[in-house]
Design a protein around this motif. Structure first.
Motif, PDB file in Angstrom:
ATOM      1  N   SER A  75     -19.098 -31.193  14.626  1.00 56.19           N
ATOM      2  CA  SER A  75     -18.939 -31.153  16.071  1.00 56.19           C
ATOM      3  C   SER A  75     -18.325 -29.831  16.496  1.00 56.19           C
ATOM      4  O   SER A  75     -17.195 -29.508  16.125  1.00 56.19           O
ATOM      5  N   GLU A  76     -19.070 -29.080  17.296  1.00 59.41           N
ATOM      6  CA  GLU A  76     -18.519 -27.844  17.855  1.00 59.41           C
ATOM      7  C   GLU A  76     -17.473 -28.162  18.919  1.00 59.41           C
ATOM      8  O   GLU A  76     -16.484 -27.433  19.060  1.00 59.41           O
ATOM      9  N   ILE A  77     -17.658 -29.243  19.648  1.00 58.38           N
ATOM     10  CA  ILE A  77     -16.728 -29.598  20.714  1.00 58.38           C
ATOM     11  C   ILE A  77     -15.364 -29.974  20.147  1.00 58.38           C
ATOM     12  O   ILE A  77     -14.319 -29.550  20.664  1.00 58.38           O
ATOM     13  N   LEU A  78     -15.356 -30.747  19.067  1.00 58.61           N
ATOM     14  CA  LEU A  78     -14.094 -31.184  18.466  1.00 58.61           C
ATOM     15  C   LEU A  78     -13.573 -30.198  17.426  1.00 58.61           C
ATOM     16  O   LEU A  78     -12.402 -30.257  17.045  1.00 58.61           O
ATOM     17  N   GLY A  79     -14.434 -29.337  16.957  1.00 62.88           N
ATOM     18  CA  GLY A  79     -14.014 -28.364  15.958  1.00 62.88           C
ATOM     19  C   GLY A  79     -13.771 -28.960  14.595  1.00 62.88           C
ATOM     20  O   GLY A  79     -12.969 -28.441  13.815  1.00 62.88           O
ATOM     21  N   THR A  80     -14.470 -30.045  14.282  1.00 67.29           N
ATOM     22  CA  THR A  80     -14.308 -30.693  12.981  1.00 67.29           C
ATOM     23  C   THR A  80     -15.535 -31.542  12.706  1.00 67.29           C
ATOM     24  O   THR A  80     -16.428 -31.669  13.544  1.00 67.29           O
ATOM     25  N   ASN A  81     -15.584 -32.130  11.512  1.00 70.87           N
ATOM     26  CA  ASN A  81     -16.654 -33.052  11.176  1.00 70.87           C
ATOM     27  C   ASN A  81     -16.293 -34.461  11.640  1.00 70.87           C
ATOM     28  O   ASN A  81     -15.124 -34.856  11.580  1.00 70.87           O
ATOM     29  N   LYS A  82     -17.287 -35.195  12.110  1.00 66.90           N
ATOM     30  CA  LYS A  82     -17.080 -36.579  12.510  1.00 66.90           C
ATOM     31  C   LYS A  82     -18.074 -37.476  11.789  1.00 66.90           C
ATOM     32  O   LYS A  82     -19.260 -37.166  11.685  1.00 66.90           O
ATOM     33  N   ALA A  83     -17.546 -38.590  11.287  1.00 64.15           N
ATOM     34  CA  ALA A  83     -18.387 -39.550  10.571  1.00 64.15           C
ATOM     35  C   ALA A  83     -18.957 -40.589  11.536  1.00 64.15           C
ATOM     36  O   ALA A  83     -18.401 -40.850  12.605  1.00 64.15           O
ATOM     37  N   PHE A  84     -20.065 -41.178  11.150  1.00 66.05           N
ATOM     38  CA  PHE A  84     -20.618 -42.323  11.862  1.00 66.05           C
ATOM     39  C   PHE A  84     -21.517 -43.087  10.896  1.00 66.05           C
ATOM     40  O   PHE A  84     -21.961 -42.557   9.870  1.00 66.05           O
ATOM     41  N   SER A  85     -21.746 -44.352  11.187  1.00 63.35           N
ATOM     42  CA  SER A  85     -22.633 -45.180  10.383  1.00 63.35           C
ATOM     43  C   SER A  85     -23.758 -45.698  11.253  1.00 63.35           C
ATOM     44  O   SER A  85     -23.601 -45.848  12.463  1.00 63.35           O
ATOM     45  N   VAL A  86     -24.897 -45.985  10.608  1.00 61.26           N
ATOM     46  CA  VAL A  86     -26.076 -46.435  11.347  1.00 61.26           C
ATOM     47  C   VAL A  86     -26.719 -47.612  10.615  1.00 61.26           C
ATOM     48  O   VAL A  86     -26.951 -47.553   9.403  1.00 61.26           O
ATOM     49  N   VAL A 118      -8.452 -36.804  25.413  1.00 61.89           N
ATOM     50  CA  VAL A 118      -7.033 -36.508  25.618  1.00 61.89           C
ATOM     51  C   VAL A 118      -6.869 -34.997  25.484  1.00 61.89           C
ATOM     52  O   VAL A 118      -7.777 -34.306  25.018  1.00 61.89           O
ATOM     53  N   PRO A 119      -5.741 -34.429  25.919  1.00 59.21           N
ATOM     54  CA  PRO A 119      -5.563 -32.976  25.828  1.00 59.21           C
ATOM     55  C   PRO A 119      -5.862 -32.434  24.431  1.00 59.21           C
ATOM     56  O   PRO A 119      -5.311 -32.907  23.430  1.00 59.21           O
ATOM     57  N   GLY A 120      -6.757 -31.463  24.369  1.00 56.86           N
ATOM     58  CA  GLY A 120      -7.114 -30.838  23.098  1.00 56.86           C
ATOM     59  C   GLY A 120      -8.129 -31.608  22.271  1.00 56.86           C
ATOM     60  O   GLY A 120      -8.471 -31.181  21.159  1.00 56.86           O
ATOM     61  N   TRP A 121      -8.645 -32.707  22.801  1.00 60.15           N
ATOM     62  CA  TRP A 121      -9.570 -33.545  22.018  1.00 60.15           C
ATOM     63  C   TRP A 121     -10.546 -34.210  22.999  1.00 60.15           C
ATOM     64  O   TRP A 121     -10.318 -35.313  23.489  1.00 60.15           O
ATOM     65  N   ASP A 122     -11.675 -33.537  23.266  1.00 59.01           N
ATOM     66  CA  ASP A 122     -12.626 -33.998  24.279  1.00 59.01           C
ATOM     67  C   ASP A 122     -13.660 -34.923  23.644  1.00 59.01           C
ATOM     68  O   ASP A 122     -14.838 -34.582  23.505  1.00 59.01           O
ATOM     69  N   TYR A 123     -13.205 -36.116  23.279  1.00 52.87           N
ATOM     70  CA  TYR A 123     -14.072 -37.035  22.539  1.00 52.87           C
ATOM     71  C   TYR A 123     -15.282 -37.459  23.352  1.00 52.87           C
ATOM     72  O   TYR A 123     -16.389 -37.577  22.814  1.00 52.87           O
ATOM     73  N   GLU A 124     -15.112 -37.674  24.642  1.00 49.98           N
ATOM     74  CA  GLU A 124     -16.230 -38.139  25.451  1.00 49.98           C
ATOM     75  C   GLU A 124     -17.349 -37.099  25.516  1.00 49.98           C
ATOM     76  O   GLU A 124     -18.529 -37.456  25.513  1.00 49.98           O
ATOM     77  N   ALA A 125     -16.986 -35.843  25.575  1.00 47.61           N
ATOM     78  CA  ALA A 125     -18.005 -34.795  25.571  1.00 47.61           C
ATOM     79  C   ALA A 125     -18.732 -34.779  24.230  1.00 47.61           C
ATOM     80  O   ALA A 125     -19.962 -34.626  24.178  1.00 47.61           O
ATOM     81  N   TYR A 126     -17.989 -34.945  23.144  1.00 48.15           N
ATOM     82  CA  TYR A 126     -18.617 -35.036  21.820  1.00 48.15           C
ATOM     83  C   TYR A 126     -19.609 -36.194  21.779  1.00 48.15           C
ATOM     84  O   TYR A 126     -20.754 -36.042  21.322  1.00 48.15           O
ATOM     85  N   PHE A 127     -19.186 -37.349  22.273  1.00 48.78           N
ATOM     86  CA  PHE A 127     -20.014 -38.553  22.195  1.00 48.78           C
ATOM     87  C   PHE A 127     -21.326 -38.371  22.948  1.00 48.78           C
ATOM     88  O   PHE A 127     -22.413 -38.654  22.413  1.00 48.78           O
TER      89      PHE A 127
END
Length: 281
Positions: free
Chosen positions: A15-26, A101-110
């Motif tokens: 994730s460029e928005i979060l600046g880290t890797n994010k996991a998910f399952s499908v 939350v400040p410094g962590w734009d999770y909704e934009a990532y989602f």
């Protein structure tokens, strides 16, 4: 495992928005790999303390989905399980939750990274009527709030024991002020009460579902949410069964949710993909 069972993939994206890797399952329904079909997609959001695998390990989602699809109770669908865990051993620390939350734009990532990736990677039907969202507890509030904010993206939204109406009841909110502020700012009940006529008309396009046990510590907030929706004339399928705020309640409530979203999907067999689209893969 029965031969017509679905499969599970555990994935990681950058994730460029979060600046880290994010996991998910499908969860992929039986037949997904055969090609030629596109499927509706359900996003399943976990409660606080959970991770992307929690619906699988504690919520029995693959088994419930397989049984519901085999019986005809639910349409074959792709189910995406994102990760909104907090930091620390018990996943309840900083960066907890599906709200920004400040410094962590999770909704934009989602919405700007995860959703487009899913539609580009899997055989989804990328249309709001073929996209639904579900959540339990913390995830239940987010599921409703996401659909309120983006009625153009979701055809149905479902909350199991959702943290609605009284989000300050969250135990984690006592220790994390940013998390607490995000819950209050996104309270679905307050948004309904404050919504104008244009908002209400948009929300009426979404199929809404809420289920909260009679012994759940969020039951009063859920009733307030139901009354707020009813007061604005927004249809809401509301359930209150005997039960508490636990996985037993959510597991037993999952199959009805899968049926509910299948009705929202239109109850039709997955649409055939055009050959030329398939060749471009």
């Amino acid at each position: 495992m029965l031969p017509d069972s679905g499969s599970i993939e555990h994935c990681t994206m950058s994730s460029e928005i979060l600046g880290t890797n994010k996991a998910f399952s499908v969860y992929l329904p039986y037949g997904h790999e055969d090609g030629g079909q596109r499927y509706p997609v359900l996003y399943a959001l976990h409660p606080a303390g959970g991770i992307h695998e929690t619906w699988i390990k504690l919520g029995q989602l693959p088994q419930v989905a397989d049984d519901a699809i085999r019986s005809g109770m639910a349409a074959p669908m792709i189910i995406v399980m994102p990760d909104a865990s907090g930091m620390g051993e018990h996943h309840l620390g900083k960066r907890l939750g599906f709200f920004s939350v400040p410094g962590w734009d999770y909704e934009a990532y989602f919405h700007k990274e995860l959703l487009p990736l899913i539609d580009a990677t899997y055989r989804t039907a990328p249309d709001r009527k073929q996209r639904a969202i579900l959540g339990a507890s913390m995830g239940g509030e987010a599921a409703v709030a996401y659909a309120q904010k983006h009625p153009d993206l979701y055809g149905a939204a479902c909350a199991l024991s959702g943290l609605v109406g009284r989000p300050e009841q969250s135990r984690m909110a006592e220790t994390d002020k940013d998390y607490a502020a995000s819950l209050i700012a996104n309270d679905p009940t307050a948004r309904v009460k404050n919504g104008g006529p244009e908002d209400v008309e948009k929300w009426k396009r979404v199929r809404w579902y809420a289920d909260c046990g009679d012994n759940d510590y969020f039951y009063e907030g859920n009733i307030e949410f139901f009354l707020a929706m009813k007061g604005k004339g927004i249809p809401l399928s509301y359930r209150m069964r005997s039960g508490a705020h636990d996985w037993h309640y959510w597991i037993t409530g999952l199959a009805p949710v899968l049926h509910f979203v299948s009705v929202a999907f239109g109850g039709r067999a997955p649409a055939q993909v055009r050959p030329e689209r398939e060749e471009k893969g």
